[in-house]
Motif scaffolding. Structure first.
Motif, PDB file in Angstrom:
ATOM      1  N   VAL A 181     -93.619  15.909 -16.784  1.00 34.98           N
ATOM      2  CA  VAL A 181     -94.386  16.466 -15.677  1.00 34.98           C
ATOM      3  C   VAL A 181     -94.047  15.776 -14.365  1.00 34.98           C
ATOM      4  O   VAL A 181     -93.951  16.425 -13.312  1.00 34.98           O
ATOM      5  N   ASP A 182     -93.824  14.461 -14.396  1.00 32.50           N
ATOM      6  CA  ASP A 182     -93.580  13.715 -13.161  1.00 32.50           C
ATOM      7  C   ASP A 182     -92.284  14.168 -12.493  1.00 32.50           C
ATOM      8  O   ASP A 182     -92.258  14.446 -11.286  1.00 32.50           O
ATOM      9  N   TRP A 206     -83.670   9.835  -6.340  1.00 30.34           N
ATOM     10  CA  TRP A 206     -85.123   9.791  -6.394  1.00 30.34           C
ATOM     11  C   TRP A 206     -85.588   9.650  -7.843  1.00 30.34           C
ATOM     12  O   TRP A 206     -85.100  10.343  -8.736  1.00 30.34           O
ATOM     13  N   LEU A 207     -86.546   8.755  -8.034  1.00 26.36           N
ATOM     14  CA  LEU A 207     -87.166   8.514  -9.334  1.00 26.36           C
ATOM     15  C   LEU A 207     -88.631   8.928  -9.253  1.00 26.36           C
ATOM     16  O   LEU A 207     -89.260   8.806  -8.201  1.00 26.36           O
ATOM     17  N   ALA A 208     -89.198   9.365 -10.379  1.00 28.07           N
ATOM     18  CA  ALA A 208     -90.517  10.011 -10.351  1.00 28.07           C
ATOM     19  C   ALA A 208     -91.668   9.094 -10.759  1.00 28.07           C
ATOM     20  O   ALA A 208     -92.756   9.582 -11.060  1.00 28.07           O
ATOM     21  N   GLN A 209     -91.473   7.773 -10.752  1.00 25.64           N
ATOM     22  CA  GLN A 209     -92.596   6.901 -11.110  1.00 25.64           C
ATOM     23  C   GLN A 209     -93.728   7.031 -10.092  1.00 25.64           C
ATOM     24  O   GLN A 209     -93.492   7.257  -8.905  1.00 25.64           O
ATOM     25  N   HIS A 210     -94.959   6.862 -10.587  1.00 29.23           N
ATOM     26  CA  HIS A 210     -96.142   7.078  -9.755  1.00 29.23           C
ATOM     27  C   HIS A 210     -97.085   5.885  -9.852  1.00 29.23           C
ATOM     28  O   HIS A 210     -96.735   4.849 -10.450  1.00 29.23           O
ATOM     29  N   GLN A 226     -97.002   2.236 -11.878  1.00 22.54           N
ATOM     30  CA  GLN A 226     -96.991   0.943 -11.190  1.00 22.54           C
ATOM     31  C   GLN A 226     -98.081   0.027 -11.728  1.00 22.54           C
ATOM     32  O   GLN A 226     -97.849  -1.160 -11.985  1.00 22.54           O
ATOM     33  N   ALA A 227     -99.278   0.566 -11.923  1.00 18.60           N
ATOM     34  CA  ALA A 227    -100.388  -0.241 -12.446  1.00 18.60           C
ATOM     35  C   ALA A 227    -100.066  -0.753 -13.847  1.00 18.60           C
ATOM     36  O   ALA A 227    -100.326  -1.921 -14.174  1.00 18.60           O
ATOM     37  N   GLU A 228     -99.503   0.117 -14.685  1.00 20.29           N
ATOM     38  CA  GLU A 228     -99.134  -0.304 -16.041  1.00 20.29           C
ATOM     39  C   GLU A 228     -98.082  -1.408 -16.008  1.00 20.29           C
ATOM     40  O   GLU A 228     -98.134  -2.363 -16.800  1.00 20.29           O
ATOM     41  N   THR A 229     -97.137  -1.292 -15.091  1.00 24.78           N
ATOM     42  CA  THR A 229     -96.080  -2.302 -14.993  1.00 24.78           C
ATOM     43  C   THR A 229     -96.655  -3.654 -14.587  1.00 24.78           C
ATOM     44  O   THR A 229     -96.301  -4.696 -15.159  1.00 24.78           O
ATOM     45  N   VAL A 230     -97.561  -3.666 -13.601  1.00 22.27           N
ATOM     46  CA  VAL A 230     -98.174  -4.924 -13.173  1.00 22.27           C
ATOM     47  C   VAL A 230     -98.970  -5.539 -14.319  1.00 22.27           C
ATOM     48  O   VAL A 230     -98.894  -6.748 -14.570  1.00 22.27           O
ATOM     49  N   HIS A 276     -97.194   6.201  -4.743  1.00 18.19           N
ATOM     50  CA  HIS A 276     -98.594   6.007  -4.324  1.00 18.19           C
ATOM     51  C   HIS A 276     -99.511   7.146  -4.774  1.00 18.19           C
ATOM     52  O   HIS A 276    -100.688   7.163  -4.416  1.00 18.19           O
ATOM     53  N   LEU A 277     -98.990   8.058  -5.584  1.00 20.21           N
ATOM     54  CA  LEU A 277     -99.803   9.168  -6.081  1.00 20.21           C
ATOM     55  C   LEU A 277    -100.192   8.947  -7.533  1.00 20.21           C
ATOM     56  O   LEU A 277     -99.439   8.340  -8.313  1.00 20.21           O
TER      57      LEU A 277
END
Length: 495
Positions: free
Chosen positions: A50-51, A139-143, A147-151, A186-187
């Protein structure tokens, strides 16, 4: 009918893509790459989830189909991989977007992370496709959820600032042609799903995303939903943590670069032992991490680096007999003759001062060619006629070889295998010595010893950095015979 909520998601996605299209700031030490994102064509890393479906659809709406190419990587890890490839190609074609795909083999070695191996293979393939199509922006589709999961994962692993910095909005990897940009960082995932549903997009659901044996999936399905209930703003908070960590890491990197400039030797492949030990522990460890990253080495744990620094301090630069060796991920940290450096191989490898790398052998029936190019060694043997006959045999300290020696048998080039010997003393009664001992005696760093050995027939004739094996020369000299000087010249490296 499109709801207000859907319209809001549509606007947010298109705005985010528009910002990236106008040129985000790239974290890169290479100023020449800072304008790469302005390049006319954009590659979208397209998995079909989906991303990436949202990102590709929005990229076409904002930039136009002619500026976009969709790149897909077929890992072969799922029985559905072929169907995913077909879906991705059809999705791209429906939007008039160029499409390319690569198949990769993912290592399944015991003890290795399939996730990490798949990620590495994917980025290598994506970079290769960008280069093949001349695309300088990917362009990469990470959201924000990614990011939160990675941190969180980095926190649980006890990572330092570099790990907590997580994913940058835009960055330029060393050696890669394309700048990597994350327009959707940031989405929220929920906002992307709202956009996809409103647009009637069809996407792939990778069955492995539900497998909670993988750490990221466990966080996604079991931890972050609970955090969302008790700490609704946790994603924004973790994004701020990542930004603070990235800022602090940049300052540490700048300090490390200053230290590296002051003590680097041999184009950064070695450090001055004395200068390194003059730093306090925190600063020395920061330099070691930065240096390893610049050399493309696997990051070492804090415990491993602390132990390495402790041993470096205990040995001291003057204690040559210790010849420190610390193994790490197929590399060995060495301290020798006032230098600290890494070499390939570990203590299970042959007990030599260099990593013995087998390369393709080559042969030549020499007929006076001035240059023998050896691409596999990234260099050439150069043959030059020396005027003056036998009297010039050692003029200016240059070893020369009678012409008949070069023509008595085919020339061959081979890798070092360990234990080779040669005689550098002109006396016929002098014993031969191992290449290892000669390299050590002349203070030649280990990383420079991976050189091609030149044979005439089965007899060692010439070794770069050491010279001619005098045992291969005739005992009597014909003063009138032409003589040849051999040089080894490495290819010019263009940064």
């Amino acid at each position: 009918m499109t709801t207000t909520e859907d319209s809001s998601a549509d606007r947010l996605v298109l705005e985010a893509v528009g910002v990236s299209l106008s040129g985000p700031r790239v974290s890169s030490s290479d100023a020449a790459k800072d304008d790469a994102q302005i390049d006319a064509r954009i590659a979208v890393a397209f998995s079909g989830g989906v991303d990436s479906c949202v990102l590709l659809d929005a990229a076409v709406r904002v930039a136009g189909a002619s500026r976009v190419i969709a790149l897909h990587v077929h890992h072969g890890l799922s029985v559905n991989a072929d169907a995913w490839l077909a879906h991705c190609e059809a999705f791209a074609r429906e939007r008039g977007v160029a499409f390319d795909a690569r198949r990769v083999e993912v290592s399944r070695e015991a003890g290795a992370s399939i996730e990490a191996n798949a990620r590495d293979a994917r980025y290598r393939a994506l970079d290769a496709m960008c280069e093949a199509h001349g695309v300088r922006t990917m362009w990469l589709a990470q959201h924000a959820d990614d990011q939160a999961e990675t941190v969180l994962l980095q926190l649980l692993r006890g990572a330092g600032l570099a790990g907590l910095a997580a994913m940058a909005p835009a960055y330029s990897p060393a050696g890669a042609m394309a700048v990597r940009v994350r327009p959707l960082l940031h989405l929220l995932r929920a906002q992307l799903e709202q956009y996809a549903n409103a647009r009637g997009l069809h996407w792939i659901d990778d069955e492995s995303n539900a497998d909670t044996r993988y750490a990221r999936n466990a966080l996604r399905h079991e931890v972050t939903p609970a955090l969302a209930v008790h700490f609704p703003g946790f994603r924004d908070a973790l994004a701020r943590t990542a930004a603070h960590a990235a800022s602090a890491q940049r300052l540490l990197d700048e300090l490390a670069q200053l230290d590296l400039n002051a003590m680097a030797r041999d184009e950064g492949r070695a450090l001055s032992h004395d200068a390194l030990l003059a730093l306090d522990d925190d600063r020395a460890l920061n330099l070691l991490r930065y240096w390893m990253r610049g050399l493309g080495l696997v990051a070492a744990s804090s415990a491993r680096l602390n132990d390495a620094l402790r041993q470096l301090r205990e040995v001291g630069a003057a204690h040559e007999g210790h010849r420190l060796r610390i193994d790490h991920a197929g590399q060995a940290l060495r301290s020798y003759r006032g230098l600290v450096y890494w070499e390939a191989g570990d203590s299970r490898d042959p007990a030599d001062e260099t990593a013995l790398v087998a390369r393709e052998a080559g042969e030549l029936r020499w007929q006076g060619e001035p240059v023998w190019r050896l691409p596999q060694w990234r260099g050439s043997f150069v043959f030059a006629m020396v005027e003056g006959g036998a009297n010039a045999a050692d003029r200016g300290g240059l070893d020369t070889i009678p012409l008949t020696v070069l023509k008595r048998a085919r020339l061959a080039v081979r890798s070092r295998s360990g234990g080779e010997r040669m005689r550098v003393n002109p006396s016929h009664d002098a014993p031969g010595r191992t290449l290892k001992n000669l390299f050590q005696e002349r203070g030649i760093p280990a990383w420079k010893r991976d050189v091609p050995l030149l044979y005439v027939g089965d007899e060692l004739l010439f070794v770069p950095l050491l010279g001619v094996n005098r045992a291969a020369l005739p005992e009597t000299v014909d003063a009138a015979e032409a003589r040849i000087r051999i040089d080894w010249r490495e290819d010019l490296t263009i940064a």
